[in-house]
Design a protein around this motif. Structure first.
Motif, mmCIF file in Angstrom:
data_model
loop_
_atom_site.group_PDB
_atom_site.id
_atom_site.type_symbol
_atom_site.label_atom_id
_atom_site.label_comp_id
_atom_site.label_asym_id
_atom_site.label_seq_id
_atom_site.Cartn_x
_atom_site.Cartn_y
_atom_site.Cartn_z
ATOM 1 N N GLN A 61 0.818 -1.213 0.000
ATOM 2 C CA GLN A 61 0.000 0.000 0.000
ATOM 3 C C GLN A 61 0.855 1.266 0.000
ATOM 4 O O GLN A 61 0.360 2.361 0.275
ATOM 5 C CB GLN A 61 -0.946 -0.019 1.202
ATOM 6 N N GLY A 62 2.148 1.089 -0.263
ATOM 7 C CA GLY A 62 3.031 2.240 -0.386
ATOM 8 C C GLY A 62 3.481 2.842 0.926
ATOM 9 O O GLY A 62 4.067 3.920 0.943
ATOM 10 N N ARG A 63 3.218 2.174 2.021
ATOM 11 C CA ARG A 63 3.699 2.676 3.309
ATOM 12 C C ARG A 63 5.173 2.309 3.452
ATOM 13 O O ARG A 63 5.637 1.355 2.858
ATOM 14 C CB ARG A 63 2.895 2.045 4.448
ATOM 15 N N ASP A 64 5.884 3.047 4.278
ATOM 16 C CA ASP A 64 7.295 2.721 4.445
ATOM 17 C C ASP A 64 7.506 1.871 5.695
ATOM 18 O O ASP A 64 6.562 1.583 6.432
ATOM 19 C CB ASP A 64 8.181 3.967 4.446
ATOM 20 N N SER A 65 8.740 1.484 5.922
ATOM 21 C CA SER A 65 9.049 0.538 7.001
ATOM 22 C C SER A 65 8.868 1.129 8.391
ATOM 23 O O SER A 65 8.926 0.405 9.380
ATOM 24 C CB SER A 65 10.466 -0.007 6.840
ATOM 25 N N SER A 66 8.594 2.444 8.487
ATOM 26 C CA SER A 66 8.354 3.046 9.798
ATOM 27 C C SER A 66 6.902 2.900 10.249
ATOM 28 O O SER A 66 6.541 3.317 11.349
ATOM 29 C CB SER A 66 8.757 4.518 9.797
ATOM 30 N N PHE A 67 6.063 2.300 9.409
ATOM 31 C CA PHE A 67 4.656 2.044 9.767
ATOM 32 C C PHE A 67 4.616 1.199 11.037
ATOM 33 O O PHE A 67 5.325 0.200 11.149
ATOM 34 C CB PHE A 67 3.966 1.301 8.614
ATOM 35 N N PRO A 68 3.806 1.550 12.031
ATOM 36 C CA PRO A 68 3.784 0.804 13.289
ATOM 37 C C PRO A 68 3.227 -0.618 13.125
ATOM 38 O O PRO A 68 2.125 -0.802 12.602
ATOM 39 C CB PRO A 68 2.853 1.621 14.191
ATOM 40 N N ALA A 69 3.978 -1.588 13.569
ATOM 41 C CA ALA A 69 3.522 -2.982 13.522
ATOM 42 C C ALA A 69 2.254 -3.152 14.348
ATOM 43 O O ALA A 69 1.387 -3.953 14.013
ATOM 44 C CB ALA A 69 4.615 -3.924 14.020
ATOM 45 N N GLY A 70 2.121 -2.393 15.411
ATOM 46 C CA GLY A 70 0.941 -2.480 16.263
ATOM 47 C C GLY A 70 -0.347 -2.115 15.570
ATOM 48 O O GLY A 70 -1.430 -2.523 15.993
ATOM 49 N N ASP A 71 -0.255 -1.361 14.473
ATOM 50 C CA ASP A 71 -1.457 -1.007 13.711
ATOM 51 C C ASP A 71 -1.980 -2.182 12.889
ATOM 52 O O ASP A 71 -3.019 -2.081 12.258
ATOM 53 C CB ASP A 71 -1.192 0.185 12.798
#
Length: 137
Positions: A61-71
């Motif tokens: 979905q084009g998010r980067d690796s800093s996206f929170p895993a908890g989400d």
């Protein structure tokens, strides 16, 4: 009776809700696993993040690796008790259409059961039913 404790992999580790998707991916790579339980600050399991989640829900979905895993938490974490039967593991995986299941004992994570663990412990017809349920669209 074969229990979850007897068939699980006892070395499960959590990714924290505050960890990033990149940290989760690196930890999976280090451990050679395709999924990690997501644990909150209280050490309770909030869900499971899989390699597929990372590909489809983060990077796809084009998010980067800093996206929170908890989400990536599920609405309700699906787990199995360590002393529950292998048949209960099978039923839970089938009902929820999941391939990996955290094993808990007294509210604490003690391991993970994967589809391959179940396949080694049950008769062929039962395994076939599980694979069929997981393969359905």
């Amino acid at each position: 009776m074969t229990t979850a404790r007897k068939i699980m992999q006892p070395t499960a580790e959590c990714v924290r809700t505050t960890d990033t998707a990149g940290q989760a991916a690196r930890r999976m790579t280090e451990l050679g696993v395709g999924a990690l339980p997501i644990c909150g600050p209280d050490d309770k399991i909030k869900g499971v993040v899989t390699d597929r989640d990372l590909v489809r829900k983060v990077f796809g979905q084009g998010r980067d690796s800093s996206f929170p895993a908890g989400d990536l938490n599920q609405a309700e974490a699906v787990t199995i008790g360590a002393d529950d039967s292998a048949e209960d593991v099978l039923a839970t995986m089938t009902d929820h259409r999941i391939r990996r299941l955290p094993v808990i004992d007294n509210g604490r994570l003690v391991g993970m059961v994967a589809l391959s663990d179940v396949a080694r412990s049950l008769s062929n017809p039962q395994v076939g039913e599980l694979v069929e349920a997981l393969s359905a669209d």
